[in-house]
Design a protein around this motif. Structure first.
Motif, PDB file in Angstrom:
ATOM      1  N   GLN A 219       1.571  -7.130  -2.957  1.00  0.00           N
ATOM      2  CA  GLN A 219       3.005  -7.102  -2.669  1.00  0.00           C
ATOM      3  C   GLN A 219       3.658  -5.781  -3.085  1.00  0.00           C
ATOM      4  O   GLN A 219       4.656  -5.368  -2.496  1.00  0.00           O
ATOM      5  CB  GLN A 219       3.697  -8.255  -3.397  1.00  0.00           C
ATOM      6  CG  GLN A 219       3.394  -9.622  -2.805  1.00  0.00           C
ATOM      7  CD  GLN A 219       4.025 -10.753  -3.601  1.00  0.00           C
ATOM      8  OE1 GLN A 219       4.285 -10.612  -4.804  1.00  0.00           O
ATOM      9  NE2 GLN A 219       4.258 -11.874  -2.951  1.00  0.00           N
ATOM     10  N   HIS A 220       3.097  -5.115  -4.092  1.00  0.00           N
ATOM     11  CA  HIS A 220       3.697  -3.877  -4.588  1.00  0.00           C
ATOM     12  C   HIS A 220       3.122  -2.629  -3.933  1.00  0.00           C
ATOM     13  O   HIS A 220       3.467  -1.505  -4.321  1.00  0.00           O
ATOM     14  CB  HIS A 220       3.519  -3.782  -6.112  1.00  0.00           C
ATOM     15  CG  HIS A 220       4.507  -4.610  -6.877  1.00  0.00           C
ATOM     16  ND1 HIS A 220       4.407  -5.986  -6.981  1.00  0.00           N
ATOM     17  CD2 HIS A 220       5.608  -4.263  -7.575  1.00  0.00           C
ATOM     18  CE1 HIS A 220       5.406  -6.437  -7.712  1.00  0.00           C
ATOM     19  NE2 HIS A 220       6.146  -5.423  -8.077  1.00  0.00           N
ATOM     20  N   ASP A 221       2.241  -2.804  -2.953  1.00  0.00           N
ATOM     21  CA  ASP A 221       1.646  -1.655  -2.257  1.00  0.00           C
ATOM     22  C   ASP A 221       0.981  -0.687  -3.234  1.00  0.00           C
ATOM     23  O   ASP A 221       1.031   0.539  -3.057  1.00  0.00           O
ATOM     24  CB  ASP A 221       2.699  -0.910  -1.427  1.00  0.00           C
ATOM     25  CG  ASP A 221       3.310  -1.791  -0.347  1.00  0.00           C
ATOM     26  OD1 ASP A 221       2.583  -2.630   0.206  1.00  0.00           O
ATOM     27  OD2 ASP A 221       4.513  -1.642  -0.064  1.00  0.00           O
ATOM     28  N   TRP A 232       1.000  -9.767  10.686  1.00  0.00           N
ATOM     29  CA  TRP A 232       0.761 -11.154  10.295  1.00  0.00           C
ATOM     30  C   TRP A 232       0.227 -11.264   8.867  1.00  0.00           C
ATOM     31  O   TRP A 232       0.549 -12.210   8.148  1.00  0.00           O
ATOM     32  CB  TRP A 232      -0.178 -11.852  11.282  1.00  0.00           C
ATOM     33  CG  TRP A 232      -1.532 -11.218  11.451  1.00  0.00           C
ATOM     34  CD1 TRP A 232      -1.921 -10.344  12.430  1.00  0.00           C
ATOM     35  CD2 TRP A 232      -2.694 -11.425  10.630  1.00  0.00           C
ATOM     36  NE1 TRP A 232      -3.242  -9.984  12.265  1.00  0.00           N
ATOM     37  CE2 TRP A 232      -3.740 -10.651  11.176  1.00  0.00           C
ATOM     38  CE3 TRP A 232      -2.945 -12.204   9.498  1.00  0.00           C
ATOM     39  CZ2 TRP A 232      -5.023 -10.607  10.618  1.00  0.00           C
ATOM     40  CZ3 TRP A 232      -4.224 -12.171   8.937  1.00  0.00           C
ATOM     41  CH2 TRP A 232      -5.243 -11.375   9.489  1.00  0.00           C
ATOM     42  N   LYS A 233      -0.575 -10.273   8.451  1.00  0.00           N
ATOM     43  CA  LYS A 233      -1.100 -10.277   7.083  1.00  0.00           C
ATOM     44  C   LYS A 233      -0.003  -9.902   6.084  1.00  0.00           C
ATOM     45  O   LYS A 233       0.142 -10.531   5.027  1.00  0.00           O
ATOM     46  CB  LYS A 233      -2.278  -9.316   6.976  1.00  0.00           C
ATOM     47  CG  LYS A 233      -2.825  -9.130   5.556  1.00  0.00           C
ATOM     48  CD  LYS A 233      -3.422 -10.397   4.981  1.00  0.00           C
ATOM     49  CE  LYS A 233      -4.828 -10.623   5.461  1.00  0.00           C
ATOM     50  NZ  LYS A 233      -5.509 -11.725   4.729  1.00  0.00           N
ATOM     51  N   ILE A 237       1.509 -12.103   2.914  1.00  0.00           N
ATOM     52  CA  ILE A 237       1.519 -11.578   1.544  1.00  0.00           C
ATOM     53  C   ILE A 237       2.901 -11.704   0.925  1.00  0.00           C
ATOM     54  O   ILE A 237       3.052 -12.109  -0.238  1.00  0.00           O
ATOM     55  CB  ILE A 237       1.046 -10.110   1.540  1.00  0.00           C
ATOM     56  CG1 ILE A 237      -0.465 -10.036   1.826  1.00  0.00           C
ATOM     57  CG2 ILE A 237       1.387  -9.422   0.223  1.00  0.00           C
ATOM     58  CD1 ILE A 237      -0.976  -8.639   2.110  1.00  0.00           C
ATOM     59  N   HIS A 238       3.924 -11.390   1.695  1.00  0.00           N
ATOM     60  CA  HIS A 238       5.276 -11.386   1.137  1.00  0.00           C
ATOM     61  C   HIS A 238       5.977 -12.736   1.255  1.00  0.00           C
ATOM     62  O   HIS A 238       7.081 -12.905   0.734  1.00  0.00           O
ATOM     63  CB  HIS A 238       6.101 -10.283   1.798  1.00  0.00           C
ATOM     64  CG  HIS A 238       5.652  -8.906   1.407  1.00  0.00           C
ATOM     65  ND1 HIS A 238       5.954  -8.353   0.184  1.00  0.00           N
ATOM     66  CD2 HIS A 238       4.871  -8.007   2.064  1.00  0.00           C
ATOM     67  CE1 HIS A 238       5.409  -7.144   0.101  1.00  0.00           C
ATOM     68  NE2 HIS A 238       4.748  -6.908   1.221  1.00  0.00           N
ATOM     69  N   HIS A 360       0.927 -19.432   7.071  1.00  0.00           N
ATOM     70  CA  HIS A 360       0.966 -18.257   6.190  1.00  0.00           C
ATOM     71  C   HIS A 360      -0.247 -18.245   5.277  1.00  0.00           C
ATOM     72  O   HIS A 360      -0.872 -17.205   5.048  1.00  0.00           O
ATOM     73  CB  HIS A 360       2.239 -18.263   5.335  1.00  0.00           C
ATOM     74  CG  HIS A 360       3.472 -17.896   6.074  1.00  0.00           C
ATOM     75  ND1 HIS A 360       4.649 -18.617   5.968  1.00  0.00           N
ATOM     76  CD2 HIS A 360       3.741 -16.888   6.931  1.00  0.00           C
ATOM     77  CE1 HIS A 360       5.575 -18.060   6.721  1.00  0.00           C
ATOM     78  NE2 HIS A 360       5.050 -17.014   7.321  1.00  0.00           N
ATOM     79  N   GLN A 361      -0.574 -19.424   4.732  1.00  0.00           N
ATOM     80  CA  GLN A 361      -1.704 -19.504   3.808  1.00  0.00           C
ATOM     81  C   GLN A 361      -3.006 -19.126   4.524  1.00  0.00           C
ATOM     82  O   GLN A 361      -3.839 -18.390   3.975  1.00  0.00           O
ATOM     83  CB  GLN A 361      -1.798 -20.925   3.237  1.00  0.00           C
ATOM     84  CG  GLN A 361      -2.738 -21.063   2.047  1.00  0.00           C
ATOM     85  CD  GLN A 361      -4.185 -21.231   2.448  1.00  0.00           C
ATOM     86  OE1 GLN A 361      -4.489 -21.728   3.527  1.00  0.00           O
ATOM     87  NE2 GLN A 361      -5.101 -20.822   1.581  1.00  0.00           N
ATOM     88  N   GLY A 362      -3.178 -19.608   5.744  1.00  0.00           N
ATOM     89  CA  GLY A 362      -4.356 -19.231   6.517  1.00  0.00           C
ATOM     90  C   GLY A 362      -4.417 -17.742   6.784  1.00  0.00           C
ATOM     91  O   GLY A 362      -5.489 -17.123   6.727  1.00  0.00           O
TER      92      GLY A 362
END
Length: 428
Positions: A219-221, A232-233, A237-238, A360-362
């Protein structure tokens, strides 16, 4: 999993600043928690934690009996998770755990009710009921403590709890297969393979890569992906959140506190130094002089912005309120890990918010193209946030990836290009 030698020179003890418990073991011939199996295999010393039967209660006037409220909070949490468990098969809409509490009849108002609720909920999930999915938190809890057992075993092994992983790794890893003290700066993927660039400029090439960075790091790159991760990924993540769970350790020259294993402090501010544990107890390390207090979420991030001296002063002030008849000495040693600020972690473990959908989880779990794969506790649908979730995900994705390598390639896991609401919002 992080252990630390703590205390003054003539009284040093190994304490766990990270994962500390085997949560759920095994009931008769039922399924066994894999962490429990590893702990037994490698003779890791564990001791049962009496979460609910060995708790003293305090407020800012000193010892204050709100055991009835505490016991009611246990019933409220059991009702919360039971009602959610009944809702899941019916596929009813999710909502926050705060809404779930209200719908199941619990609406804490006093500071004692809020402290007791914190003990049941925030202390488990590292986040508030307002931030957490009612359904997902319930199934993660139920899949752990109902599927395995209700037992919580605290690691007291002076080699460190991480011994169970290190000892297991010794069976198959060699020094040539592990790069220590190396920070990943960039991951470059193409149809031919993966190139990982370290912070010192060194490059490692491979046909495939398995990323087990924490959700917080993603999330923090803190790691650059080239090309960037697909939309989509990134959305997945966010869409999930990262909880923070901070244990603050103090060693004193003498024991002046409670003789139970735990204590619960009810402050006027919810989440202000609420859950206390002693290691100076006959069940753990008698005579060690070690006491620790846990904070979570926003309060964890708050104290990370403060100096050690300022945090220590606050804690000593709270202890002065809890024990007005005691002379509180200066601590001999003091430490807490700044999980959220640390670029290698950015928090402690993941938390499933109410707006995080199964799709999202998938997508969080799915590989990117053929070469880049992901695993960790956050990718576990069943046990996100738990150590056994991290272990089983690593094992499952690792075996899947091994089959791809042996078979000369594979398409991998499915993802959803665009996650949509089940029904559109009516804004007319």
């Amino acid at each position: 999993m992080m252990s630390r030698s703590f205390g003054v020179e003539d009284s040093k003890w190994m304490v766990e600043v990270g994962a500390n418990w085997v949560q759920g073991t095994q009931t008769e011939a039922g399924p066994a928690n894999p962490i429990w199996e590893l702990a037994k295999k490698h003779n890791v010393s564990l001791h049962s934690s009496h979460y609910f039967g060995s708790v003293s209660t305090y407020d800012d006037s000193g010892p204050f009996d709100f055991q009835d409220t505490f016991q009611q909070s246990i019933e409220n949490f059991d009702k919360l998770t039971a009602v959610a468990g009944a809702r899941v098969p019916n596929r009813l809409v999710d909502m926050t755990a705060r809404s779930g509490y209200a719908l199941s009849g619990s609406r804490p108002r006093s500071r004692y009710e809020m402290a007791a609720e914190y003990y049941q909920f925030d202390w488990e999930f590292g986040a508030t009921p307002e931030e957490t999915s009612w359904l997902a938190s319930s199934w993660a809890h139920n899949n752990t403590f109902l599927e395995f057992s209700r037992e919580n075993l605290l690691s007291v092994d002076q080699r460190g709890f991480k011994t169970l992983i290190q000892a297991e790794a010794e069976g198959f890893l060699t020094e040539q297969q592990v790069r220590l003290n190396a920070t990943v700066a960039k991951v470059y993927t193409s149809k031919k393979g993966v190139v990982v660039t370290l912070a010192d400029g060194a490059e490692i090439t491979a046909n495939y890569a398995l990323c087990t960075f924490s959700l917080g790091v993603l999330q923090h790159d803190d790691v650059k992906f080239v090309p960037p991760l697909p939309a989509w990924k990134q959305e997945a993540i966010h869409s999930m959140s990262m909880g923070t769970y901070t244990k603050i350790f103090l060693q004193f020259p003498e024991n002046f506190w409670f003789d139970t294993e735990m204590a619960l402090y009810a402050d006027h501010e919810r989440g202000r130094y609420p859950v206390w544990q002693t290691l100076d107890h006959p069940a753990f390390f008698p005579g060690c002089g070690i006491l620790f207090v846990t904070v979570t979420g926003d309060f964890s991030r708050r104290i990370e912005s403060m100096s050690d001296a300022a945090v220590r002063a606050e804690i000593l002030s709270v202890l002065g309120d809890m024990f007005p008849n005691a002379t509180i000495p200066d601590p001999l040693d003091f430490y807490f890990q700044r999980w959220f600020s640390d670029p290698l972690f950015r928090g402690s473990y993941s938390n499933w918010p109410a707006n995080f959908l199964s799709e999202h989880q998938g997508n969080l779990r799915a590989n990117v193209d053929e070469r880049l794969w992901f695993a960790g506790e956050a990718t576990s649908k069943k046990w996100f946030g738990y150590l056994h979730g991290a272990y089983t995900e690593g094992e499952d994705i690792g075996l899947t990836l091994a089959e791809c390598i042996k078979g000369g390639g594979c398409f991998g896991l499915e993802h959803v290009e665009r996650v949509r609401n089940a029904l559109p919002y009516d804004v007319e």
